[in-house]
Design an enzyme around this catalytic site. Structure first.
Site, mmCIF file in Angstrom:
data_model
loop_
_atom_site.group_PDB
_atom_site.id
_atom_site.type_symbol
_atom_site.label_atom_id
_atom_site.label_comp_id
_atom_site.label_asym_id
_atom_site.label_seq_id
_atom_site.Cartn_x
_atom_site.Cartn_y
_atom_site.Cartn_z
ATOM 1 N N ASP A 38 0.833 -1.205 0.000
ATOM 2 C CA ASP A 38 0.000 0.000 0.000
ATOM 3 C C ASP A 38 0.868 1.256 0.000
ATOM 4 O O ASP A 38 1.978 1.243 0.523
ATOM 5 C CB ASP A 38 -0.901 -0.041 1.251
ATOM 6 C CG ASP A 38 -2.055 0.933 1.145
ATOM 7 O OD1 ASP A 38 -2.273 1.512 0.062
ATOM 8 O OD2 ASP A 38 -2.750 1.124 2.163
ATOM 9 N N HIS A 55 2.730 3.122 -8.769
ATOM 10 C CA HIS A 55 2.532 1.693 -9.056
ATOM 11 C C HIS A 55 3.739 1.136 -9.821
ATOM 12 O O HIS A 55 4.186 0.024 -9.587
ATOM 13 C CB HIS A 55 1.261 1.473 -9.890
ATOM 14 C CG HIS A 55 0.007 1.901 -9.176
ATOM 15 N ND1 HIS A 55 -0.245 1.576 -7.874
ATOM 16 C CD2 HIS A 55 -1.067 2.626 -9.589
ATOM 17 C CE1 HIS A 55 -1.410 2.078 -7.502
ATOM 18 N NE2 HIS A 55 -1.927 2.727 -8.523
ATOM 19 N N LEU A 149 10.804 -20.630 -4.278
ATOM 20 C CA LEU A 149 9.732 -19.769 -3.772
ATOM 21 C C LEU A 149 8.506 -19.776 -4.693
ATOM 22 O O LEU A 149 8.642 -19.718 -5.917
ATOM 23 C CB LEU A 149 10.260 -18.326 -3.686
ATOM 24 C CG LEU A 149 9.238 -17.261 -3.303
ATOM 25 C CD1 LEU A 149 9.007 -17.258 -1.793
ATOM 26 C CD2 LEU A 149 9.691 -15.878 -3.759
HETATM 27 C C1 FPP Z 1 -2.128 0.190 -3.299
HETATM 28 O O1 FPP Z 1 -1.590 1.491 -3.220
HETATM 29 C C2 FPP Z 1 -1.545 -0.500 -4.436
HETATM 30 C C3 FPP Z 1 -2.258 -1.094 -5.446
HETATM 31 C C4 FPP Z 1 -3.712 -1.143 -5.485
HETATM 32 C C5 FPP Z 1 -1.562 -1.698 -6.586
HETATM 33 C C6 FPP Z 1 -0.400 -2.503 -6.182
HETATM 34 C C7 FPP Z 1 0.394 -2.842 -7.342
HETATM 35 C C8 FPP Z 1 1.743 -2.866 -7.344
HETATM 36 C C9 FPP Z 1 2.596 -2.600 -6.176
HETATM 37 C C10 FPP Z 1 2.461 -3.263 -8.539
HETATM 38 C C11 FPP Z 1 2.198 -4.702 -8.761
HETATM 39 C C12 FPP Z 1 3.160 -5.294 -9.584
HETATM 40 C C13 FPP Z 1 2.998 -6.490 -10.130
HETATM 41 C C14 FPP Z 1 4.131 -7.122 -10.759
HETATM 42 C C15 FPP Z 1 1.706 -7.189 -10.138
HETATM 43 P P1 FPP Z 1 -2.574 2.715 -3.389
HETATM 44 O O2 FPP Z 1 -2.699 3.032 -4.826
HETATM 45 O O3 FPP Z 1 -3.874 2.426 -2.712
HETATM 46 O O4 FPP Z 1 -1.797 3.842 -2.629
HETATM 47 P P2 FPP Z 1 -2.446 5.056 -1.803
HETATM 48 O O5 FPP Z 1 -3.198 4.415 -0.657
HETATM 49 O O6 FPP Z 1 -1.264 5.831 -1.358
HETATM 50 O O7 FPP Z 1 -3.333 5.809 -2.737
#
Ligand code: FPP
Length: 258
Positions: A38, A55, A149
């Site tokens: 997050d 992201h 893994l």
């Molecule tokens: C939450 O942060 C994150 C997500 C919903 C997306 C997570 C995805 C990645 C970390 C990349 C994934 C990579 C692969 C290879 C699948 P948020 O957007 O809710 O952050 P915020 O709370 O600060 O707005």
């Protein structure tokens, strides 16, 4: 002068990390770590960048943590990449996130194969764009014989939907005479979940300072140890991961006993 100091400091950090890895390996490492990644949006906002930049940066952290998890001997790393609730986000952001698994696998699949990592996923496949699913399924197939893994992506995953679907299937099997009502217990119910082939997480990590589960593995986390950090996911690094593992190793898990 500056460069010398920089390299000396960096070398020291690398040595410290190596030492910490060796120490961690001497104790029991959690078999399964699950992470709620997050804070990507906030990371980007702090830098006046579009949310998707967070992201994208987060994707690089996925690679770093996967390599370390494999190195210290974890059996499974589950990463919450997209929840069933994330469809509420602007379409452009959803489209971007759905391209990340492909980009990630295009870049890193050769390394994952070489490092004996097995790619898997949990989640509802029905709404995932075809191009995303194809990339993940190809990686799953290409790595199916690896026994290092398990890198398990939770993609379009929601725990309540998973439990409801499991309940429906249990009811159906009772009706069809495949199981009897008396057979239903924790162990049997677990076999109806998407995680039936996995052990339950030993450690849950959530980044960004939020202290909630957000519909993630509600059944599976019953006896899991939790570790929360204020670090935003794109800033999360090996040191933080090792810190979480070290703390886990100092906890006493009693599973309701004494
Ligand atoms: C939450 O942060 C994150 C997500 C919903 C997306 C997570 C995805 C990645 C970390 C990349 C994934 C990579 C692969 C290879 C699948 P948020 O957007 O809710 O952050 P915020 O709370 O600060 O707005």
């Amino acid at each position: 002068m500056f460069y010398n100091r920089f390299f000396r400091k960096n070398k020291k950090n690398t040595e410290n990390t190596k030492q910490r890895i060796n120490n961690v390996k001497k104790h029991q490492v959690p078999a399964h770590v699950a992470i709620i990644m997050d804070g990507n949006g906030r990371w980007a906002k702090k830098r006046s960048l579009p949310r998707v930049a967070g992201h994208h940066e987060g994707m690089k952290v996925v690679r770093k943590i996967t390599v370390l998890a494999n190195e210290i001997g974890l059996k499974t790393l589950t990463l919450y990449a997209f929840s069933t609730e994330n469809w509420k986000r602007p379409k452009s952001e959803v489209d971007f996130i759905m391209k990340l698994p492909e980009e990630f696998l295009n870049i890193y699949l050769p390394e994952l194969k070489e490092k004996n990592v097995r790619v898997q996923m949990i989640g509802d496949k029905t709404n995932i764009p075809k191009h995303t699913l194809q990339a993940v399924e190809k990686a799953m197939n290409d790595t199916k014989d690896n026994d290092g893994l398990i890198l398990n992506f939770a993609l379009n995953y929601g725990s309540r939907a998973e439990i409801i679907s499991a309940v429906k299937n249990v009811v159906k099997d009772v009706k069809d005479g495949i199981i009897s009502e008396n057979d239903i217990n924790d162990e049997l119910f677990s076999q109806y979940l998407m995680t039936k082939h996995l052990t339950e997480p030993d450690l849950l990590i959530r980044t960004s300072g939020e202290i909630r589960l957000s519909n993630f593995m509600l059944w599976q986390l019953a006896y899991t140890e939790f570790w929360f950090t204020k670090e935003l996911w794109p800033d999360f690094n090996e040191e933080h991961f090792l810190q979480a593992i070290e703390q886990y190793q100092n906890r006493s898990r009693r599973y309701g006993g004494i």
